[in-house]
Each structure stands twice: as C-alpha cells, then as structure tokens.
Design an enzyme around this catalytic site. Structure first.
Site, mmCIF file in Angstrom:
data_model
loop_
_atom_site.group_PDB
_atom_site.id
_atom_site.type_symbol
_atom_site.label_atom_id
_atom_site.label_comp_id
_atom_site.label_asym_id
_atom_site.label_seq_id
_atom_site.Cartn_x
_atom_site.Cartn_y
_atom_site.Cartn_z
ATOM 1 N N ASP A 92 -4.935 -11.326 12.172
ATOM 2 C CA ASP A 92 -5.470 -10.251 11.345
ATOM 3 C C ASP A 92 -6.900 -9.888 11.722
ATOM 4 O O ASP A 92 -7.833 -10.614 11.387
ATOM 5 C CB ASP A 92 -5.402 -10.677 9.876
ATOM 6 C CG ASP A 92 -5.795 -9.549 8.949
ATOM 7 O OD1 ASP A 92 -5.924 -8.401 9.422
ATOM 8 O OD2 ASP A 92 -5.972 -9.811 7.748
ATOM 9 N N ASP A 301 -6.593 -2.491 12.679
ATOM 10 C CA ASP A 301 -6.250 -3.631 11.835
ATOM 11 C C ASP A 301 -4.890 -4.223 12.202
ATOM 12 O O ASP A 301 -3.855 -3.666 11.881
ATOM 13 C CB ASP A 301 -6.240 -3.175 10.373
ATOM 14 C CG ASP A 301 -5.940 -4.304 9.412
ATOM 15 O OD1 ASP A 301 -5.941 -5.477 9.840
ATOM 16 O OD2 ASP A 301 -5.688 -4.023 8.231
#
Ligand SMILES: *[C@@H]1O[C@H](CO)[C@@H](O)[C@H](O)[C@H]1NC(C)=O
Ligand SMILES: *[C@@H]1O[C@H](CO)[C@@H](O)[C@H](O)[C@H]1NC(C)=O
Ligand SMILES: *[C@@H]1O[C@H](CO)[C@@H](O)[C@H](O)[C@H]1NC(C)=O
Ligand SMILES: *[C@@H]1O[C@H](CO)[C@@H](O)[C@H](O)[C@H]1NC(C)=O
Ligand SMILES: *[C@@H]1O[C@H](CO)[C@@H](O)[C@H](O)[C@H]1NC(C)=O
Ligand SMILES: *[C@@H]1O[C@H](CO)[C@@H](O)[C@H](O)[C@H]1NC(C)=O
Length: 421
Positions: A92, A301
């Site tokens: 992430d 992201d």
C-alpha cells in the site's frame, strides 16, 4: 472473479467529515487527526531515531518480494518471526504501517494463512509506549503493562493492536522491523482479500521503504483478467538497489508534487486526460492540491483497486466516451453500479485513454486498463468519481512498471510484461 472485483471497486465510503475522500475500498489512510495533533514532529523524531539504528538494518539494502494477483488485490508474500511463519500482505503506497493480524485477535477477518503467533517466535519484542516508534502512530496509548497500543484508520475500515518489532524475511533479505500486531480489524468485507495484513510503502517513518532506508522501490502489476496471467500470476516488489526500469519500451518520468509533510501519499502532477485523439477540457485546477494544502491533488495508490477522479474530470471523461461510443453503449447490468457499458463484441471500439503529466510524461491506458467484461455479454468502464482527492489505482496500472525514486523525488514508468520481471 469479475463480481468480486466489481464489489470492491464500487464501494463508496461515507466519510464526508474527513479530509480524504474514500471512493473505493482503498487502504489509504484517513487523515482526520494529523493536523491537530502535530503527527509530524513525532515522525521527525522517529526518523532521527531510525537514522541511528541504520547499522542494524545495513544488510537490508536490497529486497525482492514476490507479489501475486488473487481475486481483487495484489498480495505480497513474506515470513515473520523465528522460526519463520508465513504471512501475506497487500502493498500500500497510500499508508505507512506494516501490520499483520495476530493470534491474540479478538476481532479479525478471515485470512488464507494461519494467524501470526508471537508466542511461537524467539524474536518478537514489544515496543514501549514511550518509544518514538510508538509515538509515530497517529493514535497511540499505553497499555497497563507499558506496551504500545495503536490505532490506524483506512478508507476501508480500521485496525488496532500493539506496536512491536520482529524479524521479517523476504525473498532474499531479512531485517528487524517495527510492525503492528493487529487484535481488532473492522474493514469492508473482502478488502483484505484474505491476506493477513498490509505492507505500507508511504512516505512516513514506519513504512517498509523508510525503515529500510531505501531510496527507491518499484512494482509492476500483472493483468487482472484475460490473459494466462490471471489468478496466481506473480510479479515482484523491489525495494532498494534492485528497483529499476530496464530496456524495452520508453521510460517517462515526472517529479512528485510536494504534499503536506505529514501525509504518507505520493502526489503526482496529473494535468490532463485524452480519450482517443481528443483532449478533454478539464481545468488544471481540478487536479491541483487545494489552497489549504491538504485536500485535492492526485495520488498514486497501490491500496486502491481502481481509479477515482474528481467529479469535474470524471464528467467530461464520461461525456467524451459517450460521444465516441455512441451507438455501442448498452445499459449496465441491473444489479451493477457501473456507469458506461458496451457489448463485449463492441469492446474493440473503446479508445485508449492517456493520462498527461506535467513535464510531458504521457501514460497510455489501453482499453483493458479501464474496461472489464462483467459477464459474457457486457463490458463496462472501471473508473469512479471522487469528491475531493483523485486517486490512481491498480486497475489502471496493469502491466506498467512503476519506479518510485525517492532520492530524485521522481516517479518513472514504462509499459512492461510484469509477469516476466
Ligand atoms: C500460540 O502459541 C502458543 C505457544 O506454542 C500456544 O500455547 C498458543 O495456543 C498459540 N495460540 C494460538 C491462538 O494458536
Ligand atoms: C485468494 O482467493 C481465494 C478465493 O478465491 C482464497 O481462498 C485465498 O485465501 C485468497 N487469499 C490469498 C492471500 O491468496
Ligand atoms: C513513560 O513515560 C512516563 C512519563 O515520563 C512515565 O511516567 C512512565 O512510567 C513511562 N512508561 C513506560 C512504560 O516506560
Ligand atoms: C496462453 O497460453 C497458451 C498456451 O500456453 C498460448 O498458446 C496462448 O498464446 C497464451 N495466451 C495469452 C493471451 O498469453
Ligand atoms: C536480491 O535479489 C535481487 C534481484 O533478484 C538482486 O539484485 C540482489 O542482489 C539480491 N540481494 C541480496 C541481498 O541477495
Ligand atoms: C448518436 O448517434 C445518433 C444517430 O447516429 C444521433 O442522432 C445522435 O445525435 C448521436 N448522439 C450523440 C450524443 O452524439
């Protein structure tokens, strides 16, 4: 498989009161608490503390982590503890902390591997609640025994537990890292895709890249669907010296946009979008960080399954696609929340999309990077709207190798066959 992808893609969080929009089940952090509590000074302290412990991590200069596509997320494999226990994590770039669900869990979600059991490891160490490594967490407190309690909020939900250290072993490197041992996890079902946790790659001090003092990392996501490389296809996350782009297709680069220092995010200078040959009319301010410096902007992201564009960019995109696909559009399947769909047989009419970044970097997204066959008859666009920050998510970046060069503060990319890296 398509169904589970779509469910995750279309989750809309109701977080109107927070600073960061949450338009997919992405794991980007919510930032409600940062400003008022001065999280950055704690972060600075940790960075200093970590500079002094670099020697301890010196062997950890170059790490390769296998990453495979499961049903809705890319999952990295690693070992934790001594003797090693298997764990799996989403990677992430939208958050910092590394965490895994622990066997002391009171409320956790189903995972593919057994829960990490600290009692079975000789190398587990609790972190004191006065330690800078504890204070670096936005929410932290002391337990009665003096250990560190943390909480973290994500777009998809929240996690809490203790902050500890452990030996992590990746494909070819190991190190003692600070991590969260999660005892309570309340997230949108399916968003972890049965992984055991998260590996944060954000800019903050507790991310894997920061703890490793790595100046760069790269990853390349294998395609979701429609090739032999679907479920189980693997690629790698490279942290440190082995992160690099190679010969083959052209390499394009851009400087990251400077965002708020206390945010984990990698902001990119998106300035425009083309569909086919047509440049959309989108005022550049739509993609800029707002004057308050904490909202708006565009981030990249890897914790978000798909891309969400600010409404003022999404609307012209939708309009132009409607125009170019006029005659081919069909109504979305009844129970789907899709917006634009065509018959699968008409898919070849879908034009490529180009994301234009300042400095001249153009990222071409072929149709398969933003349309997906929902079933045997209908193929729909996989893009979403966001009411604040725009987010470039994984679906749009299939078979694009991304290099985050933190020393140069640059993002570079090239198209690649990710399964061959
Ligand atoms: C964790 O390991 C310890 C020591 O082997 C064992 O006693 C305990 O039952 C394990 N906990 C769980 C939840 O499996
Ligand atoms: C992947 O998906 C399957 C279900 O299709 C599930 O059983 C498995 O645990 C998932 N998770 C991981 C980490 O591979
Ligand atoms: C943390 O610091 C406070 C204030 O200095 C002290 O009272 C407390 O005993 C410390 N706790 C631990 C676990 O070291
Ligand atoms: C899939 O694999 C088969 C046999 O290995 C091969 O003939 C075919 O070209 C492959 N398809 C794609 C899309 O790579
Ligand atoms: C890890 O693997 C990469 C790529 O395979 C290699 O370049 C690097 O030297 C390896 N590092 C170690 C410490 O073995
Ligand atoms: C779509 O095509 C039809 C017939 O060709 C035309 O009448 C209509 O105006 C077109 N719509 C748009 C939005 O271009």
């Amino acid at each position: 498989m398509e169904i589970s992808l779509v469910l995750i893609v279309l989750v809309l969080c109701s977080t109107a009161a927070t600073l960061v929009t949450c338009s997919s089940a992405g794991f980007h952090m919510e930032l409600t608490h940062v400003d008022s509590k001065g999280g950055y000074t704690a972060a600075e302290r940790v960075q200093r503390a970590m500079a002094s412990s670099r020697q301890r991590l010196a062997s950890f200069v170059d790490v390769t982590v296998p990453v495979h596509w499961n049903t809705s997320q890319y999952i990295a494999e690693y070992m934790i503890g001594t003797p090693p226990q298997r764990a799996e994590a989403l990677i992430d770039t939208g958050s910092d902390l590394i965490w895994t669900q622990c066997s002391t869990c009171k409320q956790c979600v189903k995972q593919g591997q057994p829960l990490y059991n600290a009692s079975k490891s000789e190398t587990f160490h609790a972190v004191s609640c006065n330690d800078t490594l504890c204070l670096a967490n936005q929410e932290h407190s002391c337990r009665r025994d003096g250990s560190c309690n943390f909480g973290a909020l994500y777009g998809a939900g929240d996690a809490s537990g203790t902050i500890d250290t452990e030996v992590f072993a990746f494909q070819n490197g190991s190190a003692r890292l600070t991590f969260g041992c999660v005892e309570s996890l309340m997230i949108y079902p399916g968003s972890l895709d049965e992984a055991s946790g998260l590996i944060g790659l954000g800019r903050g001090p507790l991310s894997l890249v920061s703890q490793a003092s790595a100046s760069k990392f790269s990853y390349c996501h294998t395609p979701y669907l429609r090739s032999n490389a679907t479920a189980g296809a693997s690629s790698h996350l490279f942290v440190g010296a082995s992160a690099s782009l190679s010969g083959g297709s052209p390499v394009m680069s851009m400087s990251f946009v400077q965002g708020p220092k206390e945010y984990p995010f990698y902001y990119v200078p998106l300035v425009g979008i083309s569909v086919g040959q047509t440049r959309l009319s989108i005022p550049p301010t739509v993609f800029a960080l707002k004057e308050d410096g904490t909202s708006g902007g565009v981030i990249i992201d890897s914790g978000s399954p798909t891309t969400a564009l600010a409404e003022k960019a999404y609307a012209p995109l939708r309009e132009e696609l409607r125009r170019q696909l006029n005659g081919s559009l069909v109504p979305p399947p009844a129970d789907s929340e899709m917006d634009l769909c065509v018959a699968v047989a008409q898919e070849k009419k879908v034009p490529s999309m180009v994301l234009h970044f300042s400095g001249g970097a153009d990222m071409v997204l072929p149709p398969e990077n933003y349309w997906v066959p929902l079933d045997s008859s209908t193929s729909c666009m996989v893009m979403d709207t966001s009411n604040d920050m725009s987010i470039i998510g994984n679906f749009q970046l299939q078979n694009i190798h991304l290099l985050y060069d933190l020393a140069k503060d640059e993002l570079s990319f090239q198209t690649a066959d990710c399964s061959k890296l």
